[in-house]
Every structure is written in C-alpha cells, then in structure tokens.
Design a protein around this motif. Structure first.
Motif, PDB file in Angstrom:
ATOM      1  N   LYS A 114       0.823  -1.213   0.000  1.00 31.62           N
ATOM      2  CA  LYS A 114       0.000   0.000   0.000  1.00 31.62           C
ATOM      3  C   LYS A 114       0.858   1.265   0.000  1.00 31.62           C
ATOM      4  N   LEU A 115       1.981   1.238   0.703  1.00 37.25           N
ATOM      5  CA  LEU A 115       2.841   2.417   0.804  1.00 37.25           C
ATOM      6  C   LEU A 115       3.519   2.712  -0.532  1.00 37.25           C
ATOM      7  N   SER A 168      -0.666  13.866   3.013  1.00 37.18           N
ATOM      8  CA  SER A 168       0.661  13.758   3.622  1.00 37.18           C
ATOM      9  C   SER A 168       0.657  12.558   4.559  1.00 37.18           C
ATOM     10  N   SER A 169       1.667  11.696   4.434  1.00 32.09           N
ATOM     11  CA  SER A 169       1.641  10.416   5.147  1.00 32.09           C
ATOM     12  C   SER A 169       3.000  10.113   5.765  1.00 32.09           C
ATOM     13  N   LYS A 170       2.975   9.563   6.981  1.00 29.69           N
ATOM     14  CA  LYS A 170       4.205   9.147   7.655  1.00 29.69           C
ATOM     15  C   LYS A 170       3.926   7.920   8.518  1.00 29.69           C
ATOM     16  N   ILE A 171       4.934   7.061   8.640  1.00 26.42           N
ATOM     17  CA  ILE A 171       4.885   5.981   9.619  1.00 26.42           C
ATOM     18  C   ILE A 171       5.688   6.449  10.831  1.00 26.42           C
ATOM     19  N   GLN A 214      -4.021   1.136   9.901  1.00 25.56           N
ATOM     20  CA  GLN A 214      -3.063   0.098   9.533  1.00 25.56           C
ATOM     21  C   GLN A 214      -2.490   0.391   8.150  1.00 25.56           C
ATOM     22  N   PHE A 215      -1.251  -0.026   7.927  1.00 25.50           N
ATOM     23  CA  PHE A 215      -0.676   0.172   6.596  1.00 25.50           C
ATOM     24  C   PHE A 215      -0.449  -1.131   5.851  1.00 25.50           C
ATOM     25  N   PRO A 220       4.967   0.969  15.255  1.00 30.91           N
ATOM     26  CA  PRO A 220       4.923   1.845  14.072  1.00 30.91           C
ATOM     27  C   PRO A 220       3.546   1.830  13.401  1.00 30.91           C
ATOM     28  N   THR A 221       3.033   3.024  13.151  1.00 22.03           N
ATOM     29  CA  THR A 221       1.654   3.193  12.683  1.00 22.03           C
ATOM     30  C   THR A 221       1.611   4.239  11.578  1.00 22.03           C
ATOM     31  N   LEU A 222       0.688   4.058  10.642  1.00 18.27           N
ATOM     32  CA  LEU A 222       0.527   5.014   9.551  1.00 18.27           C
ATOM     33  C   LEU A 222      -0.314   6.203  10.009  1.00 18.27           C
ATOM     34  N   PHE A 223       0.258   7.401   9.884  1.00 20.53           N
ATOM     35  CA  PHE A 223      -0.447   8.651  10.160  1.00 20.53           C
ATOM     36  C   PHE A 223      -0.603   9.404   8.844  1.00 20.53           C
ATOM     37  N   GLN A 224      -1.810   9.935   8.606  1.00 17.92           N
ATOM     38  CA  GLN A 224      -2.057  10.744   7.414  1.00 17.92           C
ATOM     39  C   GLN A 224      -2.794  12.023   7.797  1.00 17.92           C
ATOM     40  N   GLU A 225      -2.490  13.089   7.070  1.00 20.48           N
ATOM     41  CA  GLU A 225      -3.220  14.328   7.288  1.00 20.48           C
ATOM     42  C   GLU A 225      -4.694  14.109   6.959  1.00 20.48           C
TER      43      GLU A 225
END
Length: 332
Positions: free
Chosen positions: A124-125, A140-143, A166-167, A203-208
């Motif tokens: 997915k990433l 905007s996305s960060k783990i 989840q990513f 570690p987790t996927l964060f998105q704006e």
C-alpha cells in the motif's frame, strides 16, 4: 476457459459474477483451497514440465484467463482436538498452500491473470508513491512510533487532525470471538488525543485528515471506471466510512470522474499491474481529488446495486472477452 480461484463459501464479489457467467454460457471452472487441501480433489502438478491438471482437465491447455479472488483465504486445517500442535501445524500448512499457489502462478504465467498474482499482494505504501509520481494527490503520510513525532507531524499539516490506520493490506480488519465480532477502524486524532498516546508505540501510519466534501468509491476494470459518490445530508464528517454506512441520511449516487484523473489512475493501475480493483478517493471541500488506496480484490456489490452500475455483469463480460470466445451479450 476461465479459471476462477476463489473460496468455497459465498463471497459477495465472486458469486454474482458466477451467476452471470452461467447465464452467458461461459466456459469456466472454479478452484478453491478447500478443493485441493481439504476435499482432496484430483490435482496433478508436473513440476519438471510446469504442467497442472485438475480432475483430469489440463489447465495449461484449457485455460486462457485466470480471475484471482480470495483464493488464499486463511483456513483452519487442524483443530485443537486433532493435535496439541494445531497452531504451529496450521501455520506450516498455510505455508504449503502459499508455495503451491505461487508455483501454480508460474505454471499458468502465460495466461491472462486478472490481476497478476504478485500484484494482489502489493504494498500500500509503494502505491501511494506511484500515485504521486503520476500527479495524483495523496494525503501527507508518515509511519511514526513516538508521540513526539506525531505531534510534530500535526503541526506541519494544515488540518486540525490526523488519521491513524493500519498500513498492511494483509490485515483482516475484523475479529470474531464466539458470537461477537470486532472491527478495526481508521481513527482521527487531534492534539488532545495525541497527548494521551504512549511515549512510544508500534509503528503506525499517520495521514493528514483532509477536509472532505464526499468520498468516492471506484471499481476499475481495465480502463473502465464505475464510480459512486457517498453523500451525507449532514456533511461528510467521519474518519471511516464503515461507521456511517447504515445511516439513513447517507446516499450513493453514480459519479463521473474527470478525464485527466481517469488517465492518471489508468497509468497507476498499469504500473502496478492491476487489471481490476476497488479505488478509494475523496474530494475535498476545496474541490481537489485525493487518492487513498486501491484494494486489488475489493468489494463492489453494495455501490453497484445502489447506483445500478451492473459491475458483476461487466466483470463477467470482461472475463469472457479475455477468454476470446464469441458470446452474445444480453443487455440488462
């Protein structure tokens, strides 16, 4: 012949297509994990010559197109009553299934796969990266794995909250405990929520979080788009559409995507080698489209029925066309 790799139980994305294939008198066969590894139907794999037969039918000679649909669904091969090592045995047997499926793909690699077996388990990433390369906006996305960096990320964004989810595409998303089912959802976090997080975490996927006007669900079939918009009378104010799908003020309407976005999405799907898939988009209140994700074997039936998109029939017709057979198609 069309080979369908599916599951023995009812599956809402597969069975309606089977009904259409039967109605259109298509030449097809369905193969499931249960057929091979539980019911022990006749399977013969010539490893040296990469030849595969099922119930005395040579799949190498007969099959022209393969539709992969939930073939690798987790199975309980051994129960706790059968062996005290049931957990380890199930993991090992699932590994056997995985290797069998991979080699089956090698045996039938020259056929038309919808979609190719490796693409079913895409990252997915990586897809988010590809989407941006083709000019498609993504949030905007960060783990991240610390509260400090999560707070810093929110400060960098223009929105008041982040979406956390989840990513991995391999997460089931639901869990069953006897008569109770549990679902995992995407969740919005504001400053106050982030302050309650542990100092460090998995570690987790964060998105704006995009200020959303409405969400768009698209089913893609090799350059064709069947899209529906999810509209809410009170405004689209949710962090996960699964939370609002049963509300009476939710409406689904057929939707026409801009031509430039269709071209961008087609290039993306070609790059990741997906002939079919369910794409999630959102349109922001500022009028911009954002790509969220694509599910290679995503569902479509609910939106199709709500908007009269006839997706199951269109999938069946597409598979028949790939099988290169002359079939008279009856309009709905």
């Amino acid at each position: 012949m069309i080979l369908i790799l599916g599951t023995s139980s009812y599956e809402q994305g597969t069975n309606p297509v089977l009904d259409w294939l039967i109605y259109l008198k298509a030449d097809f066969i369905k193969l499931t994990i249960e057929d091979v590894f539980i019911n022990f139907e006749d399977i013969n794999v010539d490893i040296n010559n990469q030849q595969l037969s099922y119930n005395n039918i040579s799949l190498n000679e007969s099959v022209n197109v393969v539709w992969y649909r939930h073939f690798m669904k987790p199975q309980q091969f051994v129960s706790s009553e059968d062996s005290k090592f049931y957990s380890k045995l199930n993991k090992e047997l699932h590994s056997e299934v995985k290797f069998f499926t991979q080699f089956m793909y090698e045996c039938l690699k020259d056929k038309k796969w919808v979609s190719s077996y490796p693409s079913i388990y895409l990252n997915k990433l990586t897809v988010l990266n590809h989407a941006e390369k083709y000019g498609i906006r993504v949030p905007s996305s960060k783990i991240l794995n610390t509260k400090k960096h999560a707070a810093q990320f929110l400060e960098e964004c223009t929105s008041e909250s982040l979406i956390v989810k989840q990513f991995s595409d391999h997460s089931r998303g639901y869990y069953v405990d006897n008569d109770t089912s549990y679902f995992s959802f995407a969740k919005a976090l504001k400053n106050d929520d982030i302050a309650t997080l542990a100092t460090s975490f998995f570690p987790t996927l964060f998105q704006e979080k995009i200020d959303t006007d409405y969400e768009i669900r698209v089913f893609y079939i090799d350059g064709q788009f069947y899209a529906s918009a999810i509209l809410c009378d009170a405004g689209y104010n949710t962090d996960d559409r699964k939370k609002i799908m049963s509300q009476s003020n939710i409406h689904h309407v057929a939707y026409e995507l801009p031509e430039i976005l269709k071209q961008q999405l087609t290039r993306l799907m070609n790059t990741i080698d997906l002939a079919m898939g369910a794409i999630d988009l959102i349109k922001s209140k500022s009028g911009k489209y954002y790509f969220l994700e694509v599910n290679p074997i995503g569902q479509y039936l609910y939106e199709s029925e709500k908007c009269n998109l006839h997706i199951a029939k269109n999938i069946a017709e597409y598979l028949i066309k790939q099988d290169k057979k002359e079939v008279t198609l009856t309009p709905v």
